[in-house]
Structure formats: structure tokens, C-alpha cells
Design a protein around this motif. Structure first.
Motif, PDB file in Angstrom:
ATOM      1  N   SER A  54      65.668  15.844  48.371  1.00 40.83           N
ATOM      2  CA  SER A  54      65.806  16.686  49.578  1.00 40.83           C
ATOM      3  C   SER A  54      64.454  16.970  50.229  1.00 40.83           C
ATOM      4  O   SER A  54      64.400  17.416  51.362  1.00 40.83           O
ATOM      5  N   GLU A 113      62.518  14.756  43.956  1.00 37.66           N
ATOM      6  CA  GLU A 113      63.463  15.653  44.633  1.00 37.66           C
ATOM      7  C   GLU A 113      63.765  15.048  45.997  1.00 37.66           C
ATOM      8  O   GLU A 113      62.946  15.125  46.921  1.00 37.66           O
ATOM      9  N   GLY A 137      73.973   9.744  41.282  1.00 40.40           N
ATOM     10  CA  GLY A 137      74.045  10.281  42.638  1.00 40.40           C
ATOM     11  C   GLY A 137      74.413   9.158  43.585  1.00 40.40           C
ATOM     12  O   GLY A 137      73.856   8.053  43.508  1.00 40.40           O
ATOM     13  N   THR A 191      70.003  19.905  43.485  1.00 40.24           N
ATOM     14  CA  THR A 191      71.127  19.358  44.255  1.00 40.24           C
ATOM     15  C   THR A 191      72.283  19.021  43.317  1.00 40.24           C
ATOM     16  O   THR A 191      72.054  18.451  42.251  1.00 40.24           O
ATOM     17  N   SER A 192      73.515  19.360  43.726  1.00 41.62           N
ATOM     18  CA  SER A 192      74.649  19.035  42.844  1.00 41.62           C
ATOM     19  C   SER A 192      74.986  17.547  42.937  1.00 41.62           C
ATOM     20  O   SER A 192      74.617  16.869  43.896  1.00 41.62           O
ATOM     21  N   ASP A 239      68.342  11.920  43.354  1.00 34.45           N
ATOM     22  CA  ASP A 239      67.292  12.412  42.446  1.00 34.45           C
ATOM     23  C   ASP A 239      67.176  11.445  41.265  1.00 34.45           C
ATOM     24  O   ASP A 239      68.092  11.366  40.453  1.00 34.45           O
ATOM     25  N   SER A 294      70.792   9.217  50.776  1.00 34.98           N
ATOM     26  CA  SER A 294      71.168  10.619  50.962  1.00 34.98           C
ATOM     27  C   SER A 294      70.376  11.500  50.007  1.00 34.98           C
ATOM     28  O   SER A 294      69.610  11.005  49.184  1.00 34.98           O
ATOM     29  N   ILE A 295      70.616  12.821  50.092  1.00 39.10           N
ATOM     30  CA  ILE A 295      69.896  13.712  49.180  1.00 39.10           C
ATOM     31  C   ILE A 295      70.414  13.576  47.760  1.00 39.10           C
ATOM     32  O   ILE A 295      69.810  14.074  46.829  1.00 39.10           O
ATOM     33  N   ARG A 296      71.580  12.898  47.577  1.00 34.02           N
ATOM     34  CA  ARG A 296      72.079  12.687  46.199  1.00 34.02           C
ATOM     35  C   ARG A 296      71.370  11.468  45.620  1.00 34.02           C
ATOM     36  O   ARG A 296      71.969  10.445  45.339  1.00 34.02           O
ATOM     37  N   THR A 327      73.819  15.038  41.456  1.00 37.20           N
ATOM     38  CA  THR A 327      72.728  14.067  41.317  1.00 37.20           C
ATOM     39  C   THR A 327      71.706  14.630  40.331  1.00 37.20           C
ATOM     40  O   THR A 327      71.660  15.845  40.115  1.00 37.20           O
ATOM     41  N   THR A 382      68.599  19.566  38.204  1.00 34.90           N
ATOM     42  CA  THR A 382      67.897  19.521  39.504  1.00 34.90           C
ATOM     43  C   THR A 382      68.702  20.369  40.497  1.00 34.90           C
ATOM     44  O   THR A 382      69.885  20.618  40.280  1.00 34.90           O
TER      45      THR A 382
END
Length: 637
Positions: free
Chosen positions: A511, A509, A543, A489-490, A603, A599-601, A492, A487
Motif C-alpha cells: 500500500s 508493504e 494475495g 492489509t487483509s 505483500d 493491487s495492494i494485495r 495478503t 501485515t
């Protein structure tokens, strides 16, 4: 006569025709006479005719057969139905596709006891046997009429009268040296082994060769019988042991050397699931499951040679966010070939599989993962050892660089002699070596390509082609995406899918979503059944900001969704297996709901969903859990 056809005015829709409830305790053969006609040359989405088996207690129909090839004439399809104690229905489905000029028609459907490769040639469809057309010599139908000039034999074998029918091939029309006539049986559609018998007459003036072959889907011929006697004035019985673990055709072939050759006649082909002679001893058919292993309990039938030292170790990694666990469940055991245990360089770890019988086509599949920084090519290889251990042949070796993702390898092989599969991990120098992991070794009969052509398992979704029975339920911005590879984002999401390591999975996703936003993946309406059902799937929740993943059951007519399973927060860097046992006597839907975390982490991904009738064979410890256990990052060997 009459036939039934699909109305083409409903473009893109499906027409469904269902049989009454049927019950056959013995093996039966379904014969379908059908035609798909079209005027367009090619269509990207052609019309299709599908035949399904709908068994009681199953939420899914099993696709037995499918055709989309247009033809100018009626065609026959023969499908074996294995004996079963369950009641069932046969469902015909016409899919119109986008071809406006197409039409689908069915002239006759017949279910008869017995095997599809059996035939007495008394009916005009000849049980689906076909000639491989040759301009000079072909198999003809003989008998049926006393004044029939073609009839060279006085009586058939079935009825023992002039009115009965048989197949024959005559040398009168031979133009060239070594002309060949072939009569080809319908393809077997279920695994079978036993005794094939038939009656034949052979009259020859110069040499005739009458041979029987098996031909598999890749076109490989195997001779199983040949005439030994020069003459048989009367009907002679021939019996031959026959094994078709994967789809095969039986080919009756006659080769002539001259026009004065004579003739061969054939009648009453039949099959019995017991081998012909008991003198050869009762051969138990080889069970390929014995040559596979998931290493959860032990090494199964695999073993190591102690002269090599301890090359492969069985290890387990507790759930953690740094090292991937095994492929089977994410919390189980796998094998690791590792230089930490063998300090000397140049070490070799060999893992031997059980002995496999010769002359069978096999497909070997396994999962491997590589860890480490330096040259990895050649660190894992697969060899075939022939039983005498003199001959060894390398059939596969790893090429790609390490990524710590469980990747599937598949290899087809066939050896004339009994042999063993050997997994070899070899380390040239201490600095070159990383870790090599191995898990979920399985062996099946037939080539891997043939296995890929087999009809998909109903109730299984790997997301490789599409979303199968699932659809998005869009509420707001939450969407499940189908993706391959890592994916964006790193720290996650997965690095690869669970099915092959390089295929597709579904994920949210984070984000593109806000905290607390939901995404729904909803199955189509599934048939309610009495009794328990088992749902297996793999989930990936890695994540620091991971939210929730829940599974719900929604019964038809209810507003409420029943929660079946839930996980909260980061779980592991591995794909983990989820198991859910549930029941619903009404039609129902299964819903996967993912909620984005803080958070964005965050996924969250799912893959490899499987619905099975009957209770789950294993039990998952916790259905509803949150957060980590304390031991999250311990690694144990």
C-alpha cells in the motif's frame, strides 16, 4: 614484554588481525591472553573482542568467542578447536563501540595440540584453570624451587623432579569446619566425551573429601568421581568417564574437616576421546537427531499405540490459498490429530518418541498449529513417560487460542531415568475440538536457555534481532520492512513469521508502493569460494495482486546481476521454502528483489535465510515459475 592493542581514535570502527593460514589435523586449544580496559562505568555500546574461525570453502567466518567485560588485569580465554581437514585462519576483531575511554589489548595467542581441559601446570598461565577464591583454603602452585618452603611434596609428576610444578591444597589454614577449595577448569567450547585422567597424592590425618564435579552453564553440579582410598603416598592415577555434549567446567574440589586434615596434590590432567575402560562396553554417544522428525518420509522413530486408535495422521496439503501447508517446506507432510477420523468424543491421540537416556539435559523444540473455533486449551500437551510407564509428568500444554500459524514451543527437561516424550492430543467433546497440527520436532543437548546463548550460526539470518548481513538499497519508495505479526492489509502477507510464529520477517508493504515498483535487500560482500554453495530461504507470496520475487547473484567487478531464482504471482497462504545452488570464486553479493503487483494485495515476505557451503542436499523442482498450478486448492489427506 610487548602486546598489541587497538587504537581507540576510530570510534565505532573495527580493527581486524588475521593469522597466517593454519592447519591442524588433531584437536587443538587456542589460548588468548587479553584485556579490555575502560574508565566509564557502563556503556550502552561497549568495546568488544571477537575471535573468528575462517575456514577455507566457507563464505562466512564462524564466531568462536566474544568478550566485552572490562577488567583490571590480563585474562585468559581457552577455546577448543575440533580436528578438521580444512585449512583455516584465526581472525581477531576489536570493535570499539561508542566507549571513548576503552582499549583492547592482546598479550599472547597460542595454539597447542590437545584439549583445553588438559594441564601439566608447568606454564604460568596454568592453562586457564582458576581458583574459586576462599579467604582460608585455596589451591596453590607447588614445586619449581628446592628451597621453596611452601613445597610439601618432593617431586612433581610431569618431570618427576623438584623443578616441576603441580597444584596442591593444604589444611594448615582451615579456620572452620568443612572448608572447601575449588580448582575450576576452562569451560569446554566443543562437544567431547571420553576419558579424563589425572594424578593425585593425598595425605590425611582426619577425613578429607576430594571430589570431581561437572558444572553446566545453568550452574547444575554433577559428581563424577570421589576418592575411595584413605591414603596414597605416591602419585596415583585416577580415570573417569566424562561426557560434555554442551559447555561444562570440571571442578576439582577438596573439603577439609579440620586444620590437621593433611593435603591433596594434583598434576597432569589429560583427556582421551575414548572411554576409560572397555569393560563397560563401547557406549555410542546418544545422537539427539534420532529423536527428531520432520515427517517428510515417515514417522522416523516416533510411533503410536494401536490401543488408542489412529490419533495422529500424516497428511500433506497441496499449495493453496486457504489452508496452510507444513512448516518444513510448505509443500511437505505434517501430523494432524483430527476428530474427523475418530468419531467418538473423548478420543486421545498419543505419539511416542524414542527412548532418551537419563541424566542428560535436553531441549525439545517443535511447531504446532491449531485450527477450530472452540476452547483449545489442553488440546495438545507434552508428557514425559519414565521407562517403567508408571510415572508420567505433563511438562507443557497449549494455552493460546487457535490462529492457524505454525508456532514454536521449546521445553527444557532433565530426568534421572531413561524416558520418552509423548505428544498427546485430547478431545473432550466433539463440539470443542478443532484440528491440532504438529511438525519439525527436534531435540538438542543442553537446556534451551543455554542453546540461546550459543553463538549464532554464521550465514543464518532469522531477522529476530536485525537484518544481519543485509542492507536496503533504496531506489525510490520501495522499502523492505522488518515486522512481526500480520501485515496491515487483509488477504495478503503472512500472519506470523516462519522462525517461531511470533518473531520477525522482512516484507514489502504494497500500500506504500505503486505497481511495478521495486525493493532491494542486498547482502554485504561475501567471500568467494571454489565449489558450490547452497542458499535456503522461506518466502510468502499470498494475495491476489502479488507481483514478483527474484534472487540475483552479483559478482565483484561485474555490472550484470545473474538471475538465480524467480516467482511470479500468488503462490500459497503458507511460507514456502526456496533452494538455490550457485557458485562464485570471486567475492559476491546476493540480492533479493521484490516487485509490487497490480493491487495492494501484494505483500511479499521473506524469512530464515541460510547460506551453506557445499551443494544443496535436496533439489527444488522449479527455479522460475509463474502463477498457480491447476490443483492449487485441492486438499489431500
Amino acid at each position: 614484554g610487548h602486546y598489541i592493542s587497538v587504537d581507540t581514535s576510530y570510534e565505532g570502527e573495527k580493527a581486524v588481525l588475521s593469522s597466517p593460514e593454519l592447519y591442524t589435523e588433531e584437536w587443538s586449544c587456542v589460548r588468548l591472553i587479553y584485556q579490555i580496559a575502560t574508565t566509564s562505568e557502563t556503556s550502552p555500546d561497549p568495546a568488544r573482542l571477537n575471535l573468528y574461525l575462517r575456514q577455507e570453502g566457507e563464505s562466512f567466518d564462524r564466531l568462536l568467542w566474544s568478550a566485552k567485560e572490562p577488567s583490571d588485569s590480563w585474562l585468559i580465554a581457552s577455546l577448543d578447536l575440533m580436528n578438521s581437514t580444512k585449512k583455516y585462519k584465526i581472525v581477531l576483531e576489536g570493535e570499539m563501540g561508542q566507549d571513548k575511554s576503552a582499549s583492547i589489548a592482546v598479550f599472547e595467542i597460542k595454539i597447542t595440540p590437545g584439549y583445553c581441559i588438559e594441564c601439566d601446570f608447568e606454564e604460568n598461565h596454568l592453562c586457564g584453570f582458576v581458583n574459586r577464591w576462599n579467604p582460608n583454603v585455596n589451591w596453590f602452585v607447588g614445586g619449581g624451587n628446592i628451597r621453596n618452603s611452601q613445597s610439601i611434596l618432593p617431586k612433581d609428576h610431569t618431570l618427576n623432579s623438584e623443578l616441576g610444578h603441580y597444584m596442591y591444597v593444604d589444611s594448615v589454614y582451615v579456620k572452620h569446619f568443612q572448608e572447601v577449595a575449588q580448582l575450576i577448569s576452562p569451560k569446554t567450547t566443543a562437544p567431547m566425551s571420553g576419558c579424563l585422567s589425572f594424578y593425585y597424592q593425598l595425605k590425611q590425618e582426619s577425613s578429607i573429601v576430594f571430589t570431581i564435579y561437572l558444572r553446566d552453564t545453568s550452574g547444575f553440579y554433577e559428581e563424577i568421581w570421589k576418592t575411595d582410598s584413605a591414603l596414597s603416598a605416591d602419585w596415583a592415577l585416577a580415570e573417569v568417564d566424562f561426557s560434555a555434549p554442551y559447555p561444562m567446567e570440571v571442578i576439582f574440589e577438596v573439603a577439609f574437616n579440620s586444620a590437621k586434615g593433611g593435603y591433596v596434590a594434583l598434576d597432569d590432567i589429560s583427556f582421551s576421546p575414548v572411554y576409560c575402560s572397555n569393560q563397560t562396553g563401547m557406549r555410542t554417544p546418544f545422537n539427539p537427531a534420532e529423536a527428531g522428525c520432520n515427517f517428510e518420509e515417515d514417522l522416523c522413530n516416533f510411533y503410536q499405540d494401536h490401543k488408542d486408535g489412529p490419533g495422529w495422521s500424516r497428511v500433506k496439503v497441496k499449495r493453496n490459498v486457504y489452508r496452510t501447508g507444513d512448516h518444513t517446506t510448505g509443500f511437505g507432510y505434517y501430523l494432524l490429530a483430527n476428530t474427523k477420523f475418530t468419531s467418538q468424543p473423548e478420543y486421545i491421540g498419543r505419539l511416542y518418541g524414542p527412548t532418551l537416556p537419563g541424566n542428560l539435559q535436553f531441549c525439545l523444540r517443535f511447531y504446532y498449529a491449531l485450527y477450530g473455533f472452540f476452547k483449545m486449551s489442553g488440546t495438545l500437551a507434552v508428557y514425559i513417560f519414565e521407562e517403567n510407564h508408571v510415572v508420567q509428568e505433563k511438562i507443557w500444554s497449549v494455552l493460546d487460542s487457535p490462529r492457524g500459524v505454525w508456532t514454536q514451543a521449546e521445553i527444557s527437561f532433565k530426568k534421572p531415568m531413561p524416558c520418552k516424550v509423548v505428544f498427546v492430543s485430547w478431545c473432550k467433546s466433539f463440539w470443542d475440538c478443532g484440528l491440532v497440527a504438529l511438525d519439525d520436532v527436534s531435540l538438542s543437548l543442553g537446556s534451551c536457555q543455554a542453546a540461546d546463548l550459543l553463538l549464532p550460526n554464521p550465514g543464518e539470518c532469522t531477522f529476530e534481532k536485525d537484518e544481519c548481513v543485509f542492507t536496503q538499497k533504496k531506489r525510490g519508495r520501495g522499502i523492505w520492512h522488518r515486522r512481526r505479526g500480520p501485515t496491515p492489509t487483509s488477504y495478503t502477507g503472512p500472519k506470523g513469521d516462519h522462525t517461531t510464529g511470533v518473531g520477525y520477517y522482512m516484507y514489502i508493504e504494497a500500500s506504500n508502493m505503486v505497481y511495478g515498483q521495486r525493493a532491494y535487500l542486498v547482502s554485504k560482500s561475501l567471500r568467494g569460494t571454489s565449489g558450490k554453495q547452497c542458499l535456503t530461504f522461506f518466502y510468502h507470496m499470498y494475495g491476489a495482486g502479488t507481483g514478483l520475487l527474484s534472487v540475483y547473484l552479483k559478482k565483484e567487478g561485474d555490472d550484470e546481476e545473474i538471475p538465480l531464482w524467480r516467482r511470479t504471482g500468488e503462490q500459497s497462504i503458507s511460507w514456502l521454502r526456496g533452494l538455490i545452488e550457485y557458485e562464485s570464486d570471486r567475492n559476491y553479493q546476493i540480492i533479493f528483489e521484490a516487485i509490487r503487483g497490480v493491487s495492494i494485495r501484494s505483500d511479499t515476505a521473506i524469512d530464515d535465510i541460510l547460506f551453506q557451503a557445499g551443494p544443496c542436499l535436496e533439489v527444488e523442482e522449479i527455479q522460475f515459475s509463474s502463477g498457480y498450478p491447476d490443483s492449487l486448492n485441492e486438499i489431500e489427506y
